[in-house]
Scaffold this active site. Structure first.
Site, short mmCIF file in Angstrom:
data_model
loop_
_atom_site.label_atom_id
_atom_site.label_comp_id
_atom_site.label_asym_id
_atom_site.label_seq_id
_atom_site.Cartn_x
_atom_site.Cartn_y
_atom_site.Cartn_z
N LYS A 199 -20.88 12.26 13.10
CA LYS A 199 -21.75 13.42 13.35
C LYS A 199 -22.55 13.23 14.64
CE LYS A 199 -22.23 14.66 8.47
NZ LYS A 199 -23.11 14.90 7.31
N GLY B 144 -13.16 6.92 -2.28
CA GLY B 144 -13.64 7.55 -1.06
C GLY B 144 -15.15 7.52 -1.08
N SER C 151 -17.36 -2.65 -7.70
CA SER C 151 -18.27 -1.92 -6.83
C SER C 151 -19.67 -1.88 -7.42
CB SER C 151 -17.76 -0.49 -6.68
OG SER C 151 -18.78 0.33 -6.16
N TYR D 167 -15.82 6.74 -11.29
CA TYR D 167 -15.37 5.63 -10.43
C TYR D 167 -16.03 4.32 -10.89
CZ TYR D 167 -15.35 2.79 -6.09
OH TYR D 167 -15.23 1.78 -5.16
N LYS E 118 -17.26 7.23 4.35
CA LYS E 118 -18.54 6.97 3.70
C LYS E 118 -19.67 7.16 4.69
CE LYS E 118 -16.11 3.92 0.72
NZ LYS E 118 -15.22 3.37 1.75
N ARG F 1 -30.06 2.83 0.64
CA ARG F 1 -28.84 2.04 0.45
C ARG F 1 -28.92 0.80 1.34
NH1 ARG F 1 -28.40 5.39 -2.82
NH2 ARG F 1 -26.59 6.57 -3.54
N ASP G 210 0.85 -1.20 0.00
CA ASP G 210 0.00 0.00 0.00
C ASP G 210 0.89 1.24 0.00
OD1 ASP G 210 -2.07 2.06 0.82
OD2 ASP G 210 -3.28 0.25 1.12
N ASP H 212 4.04 2.40 -4.53
CA ASP H 212 3.00 2.95 -5.40
C ASP H 212 2.74 1.99 -6.55
OD1 ASP H 212 1.42 4.37 -7.13
OD2 ASP H 212 2.48 6.26 -6.83
N GLN I 91 -33.13 8.89 -0.08
CA GLN I 91 -32.31 7.97 -0.88
C GLN I 91 -32.03 6.72 -0.04
OE1 GLN I 91 -31.27 10.92 0.35
NE2 GLN I 91 -29.09 11.01 0.73
P1 NAD Z 1 -9.52 2.05 1.12
O1 NAD Z 1 -9.40 3.38 0.44
O2 NAD Z 1 -9.53 2.02 2.60
O3 NAD Z 1 -8.37 1.08 0.59
C1 NAD Z 1 -7.76 1.21 -0.67
C2 NAD Z 1 -6.28 1.25 -0.43
O4 NAD Z 1 -5.62 1.34 -1.70
C3 NAD Z 1 -5.84 2.49 0.38
O5 NAD Z 1 -5.18 2.10 1.57
C4 NAD Z 1 -4.91 3.23 -0.56
O6 NAD Z 1 -3.80 3.83 0.08
C5 NAD Z 1 -4.47 2.10 -1.49
N1 NAD Z 1 -3.95 2.65 -2.73
C6 NAD Z 1 -4.53 3.60 -3.52
N2 NAD Z 1 -3.72 3.90 -4.54
C7 NAD Z 1 -2.61 3.14 -4.39
C8 NAD Z 1 -1.41 3.03 -5.13
N3 NAD Z 1 -1.19 3.78 -6.21
N4 NAD Z 1 -0.47 2.17 -4.70
C9 NAD Z 1 -0.66 1.42 -3.58
N5 NAD Z 1 -1.79 1.48 -2.84
C10 NAD Z 1 -2.75 2.34 -3.25
O7 NAD Z 1 -10.83 1.37 0.52
P2 NAD Z 1 -11.61 0.06 0.99
O8 NAD Z 1 -12.90 0.50 1.54
O9 NAD Z 1 -10.72 -0.82 1.79
O10 NAD Z 1 -11.90 -0.61 -0.43
C11 NAD Z 1 -11.09 -1.63 -0.98
C12 NAD Z 1 -11.55 -1.91 -2.41
O11 NAD Z 1 -12.93 -2.25 -2.43
C13 NAD Z 1 -11.39 -0.73 -3.36
O12 NAD Z 1 -10.99 -1.21 -4.61
C14 NAD Z 1 -12.79 -0.16 -3.45
O13 NAD Z 1 -13.00 0.51 -4.68
C15 NAD Z 1 -13.62 -1.42 -3.34
N6 NAD Z 1 -14.97 -1.11 -2.82
C16 NAD Z 1 -15.14 -0.73 -1.53
C17 NAD Z 1 -16.42 -0.44 -1.06
C18 NAD Z 1 -16.65 -0.02 0.36
O14 NAD Z 1 -17.81 0.21 0.71
N7 NAD Z 1 -15.63 0.09 1.21
C19 NAD Z 1 -17.52 -0.54 -1.92
C20 NAD Z 1 -17.30 -0.91 -3.23
C21 NAD Z 1 -16.03 -1.23 -3.68
#
Ligand code: NAD
Length: 322
Positions: free
Chosen positions: A200, A76, A118, A149, A192, A220, A32, A50, A218
Site C-alpha cells: 500500500k 493466508g 501458529s 485455522y 499478510k 502484533r 508443493d 497434492d 490492535q
Molecule cells: P505459504 O502459504 O507461503 O506456504 C504453504 C505452502 O503449502 C504453499 O506453497 C502451498 O501451495 C502449499 N500447499 C497447500 N496445500 C497443499 C497441498 N494440498 N499439497 C501440497 N502443497 C500444499 O505459507 P508460509 O507463510 O510459508 O507458512 C508455512 C507454514 O507455517 C504453514 O503451515 C503456516 O500455517 C505456518 N505459519 C506461518 C506463519 C507466517 O506468518 N507466515 C505464521 C504461523 C504459522
C-alpha cells in the site's frame, strides 16, 4: 549426505528453508502444489503434487529422511483466514495433509519431523487487551482459538505429539508468530499485514492516504524470515519437542507499524482506518521458553527486516507496472 524433505517448499517459509538446508549440504526434496513464486527452488528434487492425496504422500515420503519439515497448509493473511469464507477448506485441506504425513513419517521412521503450528491457536480470551496479550506456551488451554485455522493447528499439534507418545516418532512442534520478509506473498488476497502495508505504501503517491484495517490499535509482533529459519533448524535439532513459540517480542500497534513503513519510504502519507478483518486485539510472542530450552531467541529489530522487505516489495510493484 543427509536427506531432508520439505513439504510446502513452494511457499514462503519453505522456499527459504530449502535454500538454508542446501547451504548446509543436505540433499533436499521439496513438495508443493506450485513452484516458489519469486525465484527457482534450490531443492535437488522438486515434486509438484497434492499432499491431500495419500498416493502422492506415499510417493514423496518413500523411505528414510533425516529431517522432515511439514509446512504445507491452506493459509493466508487476515483477509483469507478471518472472513470465515474459507473455513471448511482450511480445516479439511490442512488436517488431511497432517494425517497423511504423520502416518508415513512413522512407517518410515524418519529421523525427526518438524511441524509448523501458529500463534493463532492461542485462546482469544487472553488476547483482548492490546497492551498485554498472553501467549506463553502453557496458556494454550482451555482452548479457544479465534479461527478455524487455529483449531486445525491445535488439532495437528496434538496429532504429532500423540505419534511421539504412542510410536516414539521424534516430533518438533513450533508456533510461528507472523513471519515476514522478502519473497513472501505481497498481493492477491493471501498476503499478510507486513507485505500488505508495504505494498500500500509503495503504491501510494506522495501526499496520499493508505487504508488500514480496524482501528489500528490492535497489536502484533513480526519475525524476519532469516531468524525464523535459524530458529526452526536449531529447534528441530535440539532435544526439546515443544510446542515452542518462534516469534519476536517487539510488539507494535498496526498504526505504528504502518507509520514505520511510511518512514522507511520517506514519503508523506497519512493513514485512514477502515472496517476490515483484524483477528484478536493483541498478540505478542513470549520467548522465555525458547530462551530457556535453546539458549537462543531472535534478536534483530523489526525495522531492519522491514527495510529489506519494503525495498523488495517496491521492486515488485515497479516490475508489475512496467
Ligand atoms: P505459504 O502459504 O507461503 O506456504 C504453504 C505452502 O503449502 C504453499 O506453497 C502451498 O501451495 C502449499 N500447499 C497447500 N496445500 C497443499 C497441498 N494440498 N499439497 C501440497 N502443497 C500444499 O505459507 P508460509 O507463510 O510459508 O507458512 C508455512 C507454514 O507455517 C504453514 O503451515 C503456516 O500455517 C505456518 N505459519 C506461518 C506463519 C507466517 O506468518 N507466515 C505464521 C504461523 C504459522
Amino acid at each position: 549426505m543427509k536427506k531432508a524433505l520439505v513439504l510446502g517448499a513452494g511457499g514462503f517459509i519453505g522456499s527459504h528453508l530449502v535454500k538454508k538446508l542446501k547451504s548446509e549440504n543436505f540433499w533436499v526434496r521439496g513438495v508443493d502444489l506450485k513452484h516458489p513464486d519469486f525465484s527457482p527452488t534450490a531443492a535437488d528434487d522438486f515434486v509438484i503434487g497434492d499432499l491431500r492425496r495419500q498416493d502422492v504422500c506415499e510417493s514423496v515420503l518413500d523411505g528414510h529422511f533425516d529431517e522432515v519439515y511439514q509446512l504445507a497448509a491452506d493459509m493466508g493473511g487476515a483477509g483469507y483466514i478471518f472472513t470465515g469464507e474459507h473455513d471448511a477448506d482450511v480445516m479439511h485441506n490442512s488436517a488431511i495433509i497432517n494425517l497423511n504425513i504423520c502416518h508415513l513419517c512413522n512407517i518410515h521412521k524418519v529421523g525427526r519431523v518438524f511441524y509448523s503450528s501458529s500463534a493463532c491457536m492461542y485462546p482469544a480470551y487472553n488476547q483482548e487487551d492490546p497492551t498485554n496479550p498472553k501467549c506463553s506456551e502453557d496458556s494454550a488451554y482451555p482452548a479457544a482459538p479465534d479461527s478455524e485455522y487455529g483449531w486445525e493447528k491445535l488439532f495437528s499439534e496434538r496429532l504429532y505429539l500423540a505419534y511421539q507418545r504412542n510410536y516414539n516418532l521424534t516430533v518438533r512442534v513450533a508456533r510461528f508468530h507472523n513471519i515476514f520478509g522478502v519473497e513472501g506473498t505481497w498481493t492477491g488476497g493471501k498476503e499478510k499485514a507486513p507485505a500488505a502495508i508495504c505494498r500500500k505504501v509503495a503504491e501510494c503517491p506522495e501526499g496520499g492516504v493508505i487504508e488500514i484495517w480496524g482501528d489500528g490499535l490492535q497489536t502484533r509482533s513480526f519475525l524476519y524470515i532469516d531468524e525464523c529459519v535459524e530458529g526452526v533448524l536449531r529447534f528441530t535439532r535440539s532435544d526439546f519437542s515443544g510446542p515452542v513459540n518462534i516469534g519476536s517480542e517487539e510488539m507494535i500497534s498496526i498504526n505504528d507499524f504502518a507509520k514505520m513503513v511510511i518512514d522507511i519510504s520517506g514519503k508523506s502519507i497519512s493513514i485512514k482506518n477502515i472496517t476490515g478483518p483484524t483477528g484478536v486485539r493483541g498478540r505478542n510472542s513470549d520467548n522465555a521458553l525458547i530462551q530457556e530450552k535453546l539458549g537462543w531467541a531472535p534478536s534483530q529489530p523489526l525495522v531492519e527486516g522491514m527495510k529489506k522487505t519494503y525495498a523488495w516489495i517496491t521492486e515488485q510493484v515497479k516490475n508489475t507496472k512496467a
